[in-house]
Design a protein around this motif. Sequence first.
Motif, PDB file in Angstrom:
ATOM      1  N   PRO A   1       4.287  34.619  21.276  1.00 15.87           N
ATOM      2  CA  PRO A   1       3.723  36.018  21.256  1.00 15.87           C
ATOM      3  C   PRO A   1       3.122  36.646  22.439  1.00 15.87           C
ATOM      4  N   VAL A   2       2.642  35.880  23.203  1.00 14.46           N
ATOM      5  CA  VAL A   2       1.848  36.376  24.366  1.00 14.46           C
ATOM      6  C   VAL A   2       2.991  37.127  25.315  1.00 14.46           C
ATOM      7  N   LEU A   3       3.865  36.150  25.458  1.00 10.45           N
ATOM      8  CA  LEU A   3       4.886  36.706  26.420  1.00 10.45           C
ATOM      9  C   LEU A   3       5.740  37.916  25.989  1.00 10.45           C
ATOM     10  N   ALA A   4       5.960  37.858  24.639  1.00 16.25           N
ATOM     11  CA  ALA A   4       6.493  39.129  23.911  1.00 16.25           C
ATOM     12  C   ALA A   4       6.071  40.135  24.402  1.00 16.25           C
ATOM     13  N   LYS A   5       4.760  40.398  24.217  1.00 17.58           N
ATOM     14  CA  LYS A   5       3.904  41.557  24.512  1.00 17.58           C
ATOM     15  C   LYS A   5       3.728  41.983  26.053  1.00 17.58           C
ATOM     16  N   LYS A   6       3.716  40.851  26.824  1.00 16.41           N
ATOM     17  CA  LYS A   6       3.191  40.910  28.211  1.00 16.41           C
ATOM     18  C   LYS A   6       4.096  40.694  29.452  1.00 16.41           C
ATOM     19  N   PHE A   7       5.306  40.218  29.084  1.00 18.31           N
ATOM     20  CA  PHE A   7       6.550  39.981  30.144  1.00 18.31           C
ATOM     21  C   PHE A   7       7.507  40.973  29.399  1.00 18.31           C
ATOM     22  N   ARG A   8       7.590  42.004  30.085  1.00 19.01           N
ATOM     23  CA  ARG A   8       8.709  42.987  29.763  1.00 19.01           C
ATOM     24  C   ARG A   8       9.748  43.408  31.012  1.00 19.01           C
ATOM     25  N   VAL A   9      10.945  43.840  30.461  1.00 19.44           N
ATOM     26  CA  VAL A   9      11.972  44.268  31.293  1.00 19.44           C
ATOM     27  C   VAL A   9      12.240  45.605  30.888  1.00 19.44           C
ATOM     28  N   SER A  10      12.642  46.561  31.982  1.00 17.38           N
ATOM     29  CA  SER A  10      12.865  48.057  31.923  1.00 17.38           C
ATOM     30  C   SER A  10      14.333  47.976  31.001  1.00 17.38           C
ATOM     31  N   PRO A  11      14.423  48.950  30.260  1.00 17.96           N
ATOM     32  CA  PRO A  11      15.617  49.049  29.500  1.00 17.96           C
ATOM     33  C   PRO A  11      16.996  48.991  30.065  1.00 17.96           C
ATOM     34  N   ALA A  12      16.889  49.298  31.461  1.00 20.54           N
ATOM     35  CA  ALA A  12      18.355  49.154  32.021  1.00 20.54           C
ATOM     36  C   ALA A  12      18.469  47.946  32.911  1.00 20.54           C
ATOM     37  N   GLU A  13      17.519  46.989  32.779  1.00 21.22           N
ATOM     38  CA  GLU A  13      17.323  45.929  33.639  1.00 21.22           C
ATOM     39  C   GLU A  13      18.353  44.725  33.135  1.00 21.22           C
ATOM     40  N   VAL A  14      18.998  43.999  34.294  1.00 22.76           N
ATOM     41  CA  VAL A  14      19.883  42.853  33.651  1.00 22.76           C
ATOM     42  C   VAL A  14      18.906  41.683  33.932  1.00 22.76           C
ATOM     43  N   VAL A  15      18.963  40.689  33.147  1.00 24.87           N
ATOM     44  CA  VAL A  15      18.272  39.592  33.405  1.00 24.87           C
ATOM     45  C   VAL A  15      19.002  38.312  33.467  1.00 24.87           C
ATOM     46  N   LEU A  16      18.949  37.737  34.576  1.00 22.26           N
ATOM     47  CA  LEU A  16      19.903  36.289  34.678  1.00 22.26           C
ATOM     48  C   LEU A  16      19.003  35.011  34.454  1.00 22.26           C
ATOM     49  N   ASP A  17      19.251  34.440  33.212  1.00 21.21           N
ATOM     50  CA  ASP A  17      18.497  33.334  32.728  1.00 21.21           C
ATOM     51  C   ASP A  17      18.915  32.081  32.850  1.00 21.21           C
ATOM     52  N   CYS A  18      18.331  31.340  33.819  1.00 18.39           N
ATOM     53  CA  CYS A  18      18.521  29.733  34.141  1.00 18.39           C
ATOM     54  C   CYS A  18      17.760  28.817  33.607  1.00 18.39           C
ATOM     55  N   ARG A  19      16.926  29.300  32.408  1.00 21.03           N
ATOM     56  CA  ARG A  19      15.914  28.245  31.700  1.00 21.03           C
ATOM     57  C   ARG A  19      16.539  27.232  31.061  1.00 21.03           C
ATOM     58  N   SER A  20      15.862  26.307  30.496  1.00 19.49           N
ATOM     59  CA  SER A  20      16.342  25.374  29.700  1.00 19.49           C
ATOM     60  C   SER A  20      15.842  25.940  28.359  1.00 19.49           C
ATOM     61  N   SER A  21      16.204  25.347  27.104  1.00 19.57           N
ATOM     62  CA  SER A  21      15.905  25.747  25.824  1.00 19.57           C
ATOM     63  C   SER A  21      14.407  25.871  25.319  1.00 19.57           C
ATOM     64  N   ASP A  22      13.477  24.806  25.955  1.00 20.21           N
ATOM     65  CA  ASP A  22      12.178  25.018  25.635  1.00 20.21           C
ATOM     66  C   ASP A  22      11.393  26.168  26.146  1.00 20.21           C
ATOM     67  N   TYR A  23      11.792  26.691  27.314  1.00 24.25           N
ATOM     68  CA  TYR A  23      11.509  27.725  27.967  1.00 24.25           C
ATOM     69  C   TYR A  23      11.954  29.100  27.378  1.00 24.25           C
ATOM     70  N   ARG A  24      13.216  28.884  27.184  1.00 19.93           N
ATOM     71  CA  ARG A  24      13.897  30.127  26.497  1.00 19.93           C
ATOM     72  C   ARG A  24      12.997  30.533  25.211  1.00 19.93           C
ATOM     73  N   ALA A  25      12.826  29.474  24.560  1.00 19.28           N
ATOM     74  CA  ALA A  25      11.757  29.471  23.448  1.00 19.28           C
ATOM     75  C   ALA A  25      10.460  30.366  23.402  1.00 19.28           C
ATOM     76  N   ALA A  26      10.276  30.354  24.451  1.00 21.31           N
ATOM     77  CA  ALA A  26       8.649  30.904  24.767  1.00 21.31           C
ATOM     78  C   ALA A  26       8.893  32.376  24.983  1.00 21.31           C
ATOM     79  N   TRP A  27      10.275  32.792  25.633  1.00 20.96           N
ATOM     80  CA  TRP A  27      10.571  34.213  25.669  1.00 20.96           C
ATOM     81  C   TRP A  27      12.079  34.370  25.754  1.00 20.96           C
ATOM     82  N   PRO A  28      12.383  34.621  24.508  1.00 23.75           N
ATOM     83  CA  PRO A  28      13.974  34.710  24.333  1.00 23.75           C
ATOM     84  C   PRO A  28      14.568  36.061  25.132  1.00 23.75           C
ATOM     85  N   GLY A  29      13.680  37.232  25.120  1.00 26.13           N
ATOM     86  CA  GLY A  29      14.101  38.404  25.740  1.00 26.13           C
ATOM     87  C   GLY A  29      15.070  39.041  24.889  1.00 26.13           C
ATOM     88  N   PRO A  30      15.289  40.358  25.302  1.00 28.31           N
ATOM     89  CA  PRO A  30      16.322  41.216  24.595  1.00 28.31           C
ATOM     90  C   PRO A  30      17.518  40.816  24.911  1.00 28.31           C
TER      91      PRO A  30
END
Length: 258
Positions: A151-180
């Motif tokens: 819930p902390v990262l959901a509020k405080k780690f944001r991406v702009s609406p047009a931004e692409v995000v390349l996610d190289c994380r493992s499942s434990d770390y994706r769980a902490a911030w799934p992202g849009p």
Amino acid sequence: MKILLPPSEGKTPAISGAPLDLTELSGQDLNPQRRKVVSALKRVSKRKDALTLLGVGPSLAADVKRNTEIDSLPCAPALLTYSGVLYEAMGASDLVGQAQSSETLAQRLRSVHVFSALFGQVNGLDPIPAYRLAMKTDLGTLGKLSTWWKPVLAKKFRVSPAEVVLDCRSSDYRAAWPGPNDQVVTLGAVNVVGDKRSTVSHWAKFYRGEFVGRLLADERELPATVDELVARAEESYEVEFTPHAKSKPAALTIVLRD
């Protein structure tokens, strides 16, 4: 563009450098939570059952002892502190060295975000100490860290609406911030032998690191769209692309054939 990396279990302690100063890290609004985790980690690491609580064996006792002194340990850029297959394939140390004379590259390394059980997330040049803590760890009053940070990262780690995000994380770390899901592209690898396909975790780390290193070292601008990201991957690899679904992000898969 943002590039998301997992931390490594192994970390390289800095030989010299200033001690940890949370005011020097990016994402200053995470500092209240960072202080709580640092305090909890120091407390747990001083316990007699610290190895059990942190889920490590006797060979890592020195790492756990280092946790108790984390405030006074020398720091180095995150991309030098984290080590292992992904960071070696990425050429992280060379990139950090080159960034000292290239503000363009330095800015790119700040667009690399390593998700951390201790700090929530840091960018590639943030100065951090070596520590021992996993996102799946339960730190007592804070509970499981992936759940605590979500819930902390959901509020405080944001991406702009047009931004692409390349996610190289493992499942434990994706769980902490799934992202849009409509902006995130996960990166993986599969091995294909005849009509049989298998996931390759070790080589997935290698190719994730290698591709990220290629993107960062390229003189061209970082990809600004998903299509540009896929096209850049196709220059070096055989790839498959699966568009995002309602409940899943898009997936870019490097195909390895024996």
